[in-house]
Design a protein around this motif. Structure first.
Motif, PDB file in Angstrom:
ATOM      1  N   ALA A 105      -7.753 -16.858 -39.842  1.00 52.01           N
ATOM      2  CA  ALA A 105      -7.795 -15.403 -39.914  1.00 52.01           C
ATOM      3  C   ALA A 105      -9.201 -14.927 -40.276  1.00 52.01           C
ATOM      4  O   ALA A 105      -9.710 -13.954 -39.719  1.00 52.01           O
ATOM      5  N   TRP A 129     -20.465 -25.141 -30.631  1.00 49.90           N
ATOM      6  CA  TRP A 129     -19.808 -25.551 -31.878  1.00 49.90           C
ATOM      7  C   TRP A 129     -20.654 -26.551 -32.663  1.00 49.90           C
ATOM      8  O   TRP A 129     -20.430 -26.741 -33.861  1.00 49.90           O
ATOM      9  N   ARG A 130     -21.663 -27.154 -32.030  1.00 50.49           N
ATOM     10  CA  ARG A 130     -22.488 -28.152 -32.724  1.00 50.49           C
ATOM     11  C   ARG A 130     -23.704 -27.523 -33.418  1.00 50.49           C
ATOM     12  O   ARG A 130     -24.467 -28.221 -34.084  1.00 50.49           O
ATOM     13  N   LEU A 136     -12.097 -22.023 -36.355  1.00 53.20           N
ATOM     14  CA  LEU A 136     -11.911 -21.203 -35.158  1.00 53.20           C
ATOM     15  C   LEU A 136     -10.499 -20.631 -35.025  1.00 53.20           C
ATOM     16  O   LEU A 136     -10.290 -19.674 -34.288  1.00 53.20           O
ATOM     17  N   THR A 137      -9.532 -21.231 -35.713  1.00 54.17           N
ATOM     18  CA  THR A 137      -8.177 -20.682 -35.654  1.00 54.17           C
ATOM     19  C   THR A 137      -7.748 -20.109 -37.004  1.00 54.17           C
ATOM     20  O   THR A 137      -6.558 -20.040 -37.300  1.00 54.17           O
ATOM     21  N   ARG A 160     -12.861 -34.674 -25.557  1.00 52.01           N
ATOM     22  CA  ARG A 160     -13.022 -34.713 -27.015  1.00 52.01           C
ATOM     23  C   ARG A 160     -14.313 -34.063 -27.466  1.00 52.01           C
ATOM     24  O   ARG A 160     -14.535 -33.890 -28.662  1.00 52.01           O
ATOM     25  N   ASP A 161     -15.176 -33.715 -26.499  1.00 54.08           N
ATOM     26  CA  ASP A 161     -16.479 -33.149 -26.892  1.00 54.08           C
ATOM     27  C   ASP A 161     -16.513 -31.627 -26.768  1.00 54.08           C
ATOM     28  O   ASP A 161     -17.560 -31.017 -26.942  1.00 54.08           O
ATOM     29  N   ARG A 162     -15.375 -31.019 -26.436  1.00 51.93           N
ATOM     30  CA  ARG A 162     -15.328 -29.553 -26.296  1.00 51.93           C
ATOM     31  C   ARG A 162     -14.367 -28.971 -27.309  1.00 51.93           C
ATOM     32  O   ARG A 162     -13.440 -29.647 -27.751  1.00 51.93           O
ATOM     33  N   VAL A 163     -14.607 -27.693 -27.608  1.00 56.69           N
ATOM     34  CA  VAL A 163     -13.662 -26.997 -28.488  1.00 56.69           C
ATOM     35  C   VAL A 163     -12.291 -26.989 -27.823  1.00 56.69           C
ATOM     36  O   VAL A 163     -12.154 -26.627 -26.664  1.00 56.69           O
ATOM     37  N   ARG A 164     -11.287 -27.415 -28.545  1.00 61.94           N
ATOM     38  CA  ARG A 164      -9.914 -27.376 -28.060  1.00 61.94           C
ATOM     39  C   ARG A 164      -9.049 -26.751 -29.150  1.00 61.94           C
ATOM     40  O   ARG A 164      -9.269 -26.983 -30.340  1.00 61.94           O
ATOM     41  N   GLY A 165      -8.046 -26.012 -28.723  1.00 66.00           N
ATOM     42  CA  GLY A 165      -7.182 -25.344 -29.687  1.00 66.00           C
ATOM     43  C   GLY A 165      -7.580 -23.892 -29.829  1.00 66.00           C
ATOM     44  O   GLY A 165      -8.759 -23.567 -29.971  1.00 66.00           O
ATOM     45  N   ARG A 166      -6.585 -23.016 -29.733  1.00 65.77           N
ATOM     46  CA  ARG A 166      -6.854 -21.586 -29.856  1.00 65.77           C
ATOM     47  C   ARG A 166      -5.589 -20.888 -30.329  1.00 65.77           C
ATOM     48  O   ARG A 166      -4.537 -21.499 -30.458  1.00 65.77           O
ATOM     49  N   LEU A 167      -5.732 -19.592 -30.601  1.00 63.61           N
ATOM     50  CA  LEU A 167      -4.595 -18.769 -31.028  1.00 63.61           C
ATOM     51  C   LEU A 167      -4.216 -17.810 -29.901  1.00 63.61           C
ATOM     52  O   LEU A 167      -5.032 -17.505 -29.031  1.00 63.61           O
ATOM     53  N   PRO A 213     -17.066 -24.541 -36.780  1.00 71.86           N
ATOM     54  CA  PRO A 213     -16.124 -25.155 -35.831  1.00 71.86           C
ATOM     55  C   PRO A 213     -14.762 -25.511 -36.406  1.00 71.86           C
ATOM     56  O   PRO A 213     -13.800 -25.636 -35.656  1.00 71.86           O
ATOM     57  N   THR A 214     -14.667 -25.648 -37.717  1.00 70.26           N
ATOM     58  CA  THR A 214     -13.347 -25.974 -38.276  1.00 70.26           C
ATOM     59  C   THR A 214     -12.560 -24.712 -38.644  1.00 70.26           C
ATOM     60  O   THR A 214     -11.452 -24.798 -39.160  1.00 70.26           O
TER      61      THR A 214
END
Lengths: 448, 401
Positions: free
Chosen positions: B34, B21-22, B31-32, B73-80, B28-29
């Motif tokens: 459409a 994501w870096r 990822l959730t 806090r340093d990993r991608v979090r949040g998904r669909l 990265p903003t």
């Protein structure tokens, strides 16, 4: 100033609303049917598309019911697919609080809200019976009171999960390596005899923050739930004075919980039949009703109530003069199965005798009594009157054909409502479903 | 003679490398959103990728999180929700198979089954599921329904040493059985629309599931009429003996994670052995080897990119890693093909960058080199993989009766 009319478009489900015998009736399951219906409803600038839910195929006297449409898609999956082929219309599905879990359903609804860019809605219903429960890990296990307690806790938990991410939780700073902000996500804990949850939600806050909540129950518990949680009530009150009374009762409860009149919309189910003249509309209404209630449908309806074999009875004759069999449950999966059978039969007899109705005409009167019958002008004026005189905020409109049952309404009634100045002439660019409906309900942002 | 394979892709967040994501090419903003998923999967569809799997987990931490890490806090979090993302993608794509990850411990099997059937209808026959067994303590806390279940991997590293994992796989097997039974519950021609008799369907051709298992039961038929493939494609990722046996017994496609061609041949043999012992499914189990890829225009640029990622967050992965040019990846594919796999599931280290390299370079060149199965016009996912459409077990009973 005149009040704005709101309309929902109901895809006809699995009951005798849908006239599948019409040569122009299409598939109830192919995606192309749903896509056609959704695009037409969007052309008509409807606030949202509305789907019922199926959790088990209906049965009649121990066998799968075979007279009406049976079979439909999974509600969430079809709405997600429709999000891809529509841009403005809301997507509202009926989903049970009994046979779902808050964490999972909240993430599915938040997902739908992301995928649709803020157009997701949930018609929260309760269900408890062992017939539907037999398809689920849960089984049938809740009495009426617990059902609504579970629904209320479920809705409360869902709202807390949806609010648990800060608006600006995702920082995504490539240089420092911080993807999430500190304190970006709140822990949601809830312990009761119904739930024991200690959760961190995994879906970032969605465009609507919280998807729209619709409620359909009419009991005192249902009205309390609606006052506390719902943005829309899908009621069955369509008779004008009754509707006004319901409107006054429900809207009157809002002030006590700090909500405004407009924060809860009332959109009862409504059917319609149009004609160039009133006479023509009435004739069509009669024809459609006869197609909706065929002789075997009428007899089956009575068999569900009586739990007896009425195959020898004449549908054009009087009600059977026999006692019901109350020894066992009869009409599995039909909404009326909880009604007290005897008082129900007494009521049927009363109506039939007062209006001198045959079996078939009685069932037509009960299940195929079209809400609005007339010329497009008359129907538009009627709808407008309900809204202006605070009987409703609009209607959840259902046609009798799939998938093009609302085409005629869109072509002939919508323009007249627009001429009256009480219906939108376009969607607002980029509006969420809440904005389209004009209901508030953004949660307070979670502070760091 | 050149062995031919299928190419699939596995999609997750910003890619499979934790620092992906870096990268400047990352989104990265988004990822959730459409648009992100539409762009990724349409590109794969246009390139002829046979199917895309979509990862999922019912926790913030993901499925492989360190138990005590809290929120990183340093990993991608949040998904669909993956099944809904796949459903959303169905009308936007033409040929690609859509295979969401489906976890089996908490969701209601009835909802999973009808969701997958609906995906099959909406995609006109391109639905599958990647079955994931078991649940983590975090997942159990989110649902709050069942306290029992696996706590991390057993000290031996072998799931077969842990009764909780054994139970999780038995439950996953039941979920697959239920999905297949419900898919079969309507025969193809159950809807008759007989105006004369007023019957919409022939109820003799709709069958209750009557599923009774150790973990749950389902009485009724599906609410969804039979879908284009008959049954959705069932897939599973497997590293060890129990998962291999699970896949052999229940899956149509198994993803394996060999360290190289030799190991691939060994695993293929093990999986085929397991299949010979336990498999009831009529078709041969298809084996796809997973390969995590990072692709640049030159070997040096690829190594440099990989080092940059590793410096930021070292990867821990089950899959073999291939770093290099498109030609490097094609060589790996060729070698795995020779070891006897049916396909390769590429896991892009970085999204969208490595997916773009796969669709624009790897696939066209591999196709030109004759190592890919013909990308014919087969309409359904099963047919593209050379699998017949499944007919209802109930219809089969009638024929034999």
């Amino acid at each position: 100033m005149s009040r704005r009319i709101h309309l929902a478009a109901h895809f006809p489900g699995v009951n005798n609303t849908t006239v599948w015998t019409d040569p122009t009736a299409g598939s109830q399951i192919d995606f192309s049917s749903f896509e056609y219906f959704a695009r037409n409803a969007e052309r008509g600038l409807f606030d949202y598309l509305f789907l019922a839910e199926g959790l088990r195929l209906r049965e009649h006297r121990g066998r799968i019911h075979d007279l009406d449409v049976l079979g439909r898609p999974n509600t969430l999956a079809i709405l997600a697919a429709l999000a891809a082929v529509t841009e403005n219309i809301g997507l509202v599905g009926t989903l049970s609080t009994t046979f779902n879990e808050p964490y999972e359903l909240a993430r599915q609804l938040a997902t739908l809200d992301h995928l649709s860019n803020g157009r997701a809605g949930w018609n929260a219903v309760t269900s408890s019976d062992a017939f539907h429960g037999a398809n689920f890990r849960r089984g049938g296990f809740l009495d009426h009171g617990d059902r609504y307690r579970r629904a209320a806790e479920f809705a409360e938990l869902s709202k807390r999960l949806w609010a648990s991410w800060r608006d600006d939780a995702i920082l995504a700073d490539a240089d420092t390596g911080e993807f999430l902000r500190r304190d970006a996500i709140e822990q949601v804990a809830h312990r009761s005899d119904l739930f024991d949850i200690d959760a961190r939600f995994d879906v970032p806050r969605s465009p609507q923050h919280r998807p729209l909540i619709v409620q359909a129950g009419d009991s005192a518990d249902g009205r309390d739930f609606a006052t506390a949680h719902a943005d829309v009530i899908f009621s069955l009150h369509t008779e004008f004075e009754d509707a006004q009374e319901f409107y006054r009762d429900v809207k009157g409860r809002l002030a006590a919980v700090g909500r405004q009149e407009d924060d809860l919309k009332i959109l009862p189910a409504a059917s319609f039949v149009l004609g160039d003249t009133l006479e023509e509309a009435r004739e069509r209404s009669r024809e459609i009703a006869l197609a909706q209630v065929r002789p075997e449908t009428a007899i089956t309806y009575l068999e569900q109530v009586w739990n007896r074999d009425f195959s020898g009875y004449d549908p054009d004759g009087p009600l059977p003069d026999v006692e019901p069999d109350t020894g066992a449950e009869s009409a599995q999966g039909f909404a009326n199965r909880h009604a007290a059978v005897r008082s129900r039969i007494a009521k049927l007899r009363e109506v039939a005798e007062a209006e001198k109705l045959s079996i078939r005409d009685l069932i037509i009167r009960l299940t195929a009594n079209h809400t609005f019958v007339g010329t497009p002008d008359q129907v538009a004026a009627d709808i407008d009157r309900y809204v202006q005189e605070r009987a409703t905020d609009g209607f959840t409109v259902v046609g009798h054909l799939t998938p093009h049952g609302l085409d005629e309404f869109t072509d002939r009634v919508i323009p007249l409502l627009q001429e009256r100045g009480t219906y939108r002439t376009s969607y607002e660019e980029g509006a969420t479903l809440r904005e389209t409906l004009g209901v508030a309900g953004q949660p307070v942002a979670v502070e760091a | 003679m050149t062995e031919k394979v299928h190419i699939a892709v596995a999609l997750d967040g910003a890619g499979w490398h934790p620092a992906a994501w870096r990268e400047p090419t990352a989104r990265p903003t988004e990822l959730t959103t459409a648009g992100y998923w539409r762009d990724l999967v349409r590109a794969a569809d246009d390139a002829g990728v046979v199917f895309a799997t979509i990862e999922d987990a019912l926790t913030l931490e993901g499925r492989t999180a360190e138990a005590d890490a809290g929120i990183r806090r340093d990993r991608v979090r949040g998904r669909l929700d993956a099944l809904l993302v796949a459903s959303f993608l169905a009308p936007l794509t033409r040929r690609i198979g859509l295979i969401p990850t489906v976890t089996t411990t908490h969701p209601e099997p009835f909802h999973l089954a009808t969701g997958l059937q609906t995906l099959d209808h909406a995609s006109l026959g391109r639905a599958g599921a990647r079955i994931v067994a078991g649940s983590s303590p975090q997942e159990r806390a989110n649902f709050g329904r069942r306290g029992d279940g696996p706590v991390g991997f057993p000290a031996s590293g072998h799931v077969e040493d842990d009764p909780a994992w054994q139970a999780a796989f038995r439950e996953a097997g039941e979920v697959v059985d239920a999905i297949r039974r419900l898919a079969d519950s309507w025969e193809d021609d159950a809807i008759i629309r007989d105006v004369e008799s007023g019957r919409f369907l022939d109820r003799e051709r709709v069958h209750n599931a009557d599923f009774e298992g150790e973990f749950f039961s389902i009485t009724g038929a599906s609410i969804v009429p039979r879908s284009p493939q008959g049954q959705p494609l069932i897939t599973a990722l497997a590293h060890q003996s129990i998962p291999h046996r699970f896949a052999a017994e229940h899956a149509d496609v198994v993803f394996i994670t060999p360290g190289g061609a030799e190991e691939a041949a060994v695993i293929v043999a093990e999986v085929e052995q397991a299949a010979a012992e336990v498999r009831d499914e009529p078709e041969r189990l298809r084996v796809f080897a997973d390969l995590l890829v990072l692709i640049e225009a030159t070997e040096a640029a690829a190594v440099e990119a990989w080092d940059r990622l590793e410096e930021r967050a070292p990867i821990a992965t089950d899959a073999h890693i291939a770093i290099g040019t498109a030609a490097t990846i094609i060589d790996e594919i060729r070698t795995l093909a020779a070891a006897g796999v049916d396909g390769i599931r590429l896991r892009p280290a970085r999204l969208p960058a490595d997916l773009t390299a796969i669709t624009e370079q790897v696939i066209p060149v591999a196709r030109a080199a004759g190592i890919l199965h013909d990308d014919d016009a087969s309409p359904t996912l099963r047919q593209r993989l050379g699998l017949p459409l499944r007919s209802s077990r109930f219809a089969a009973q009638e024929v034999s009766a």
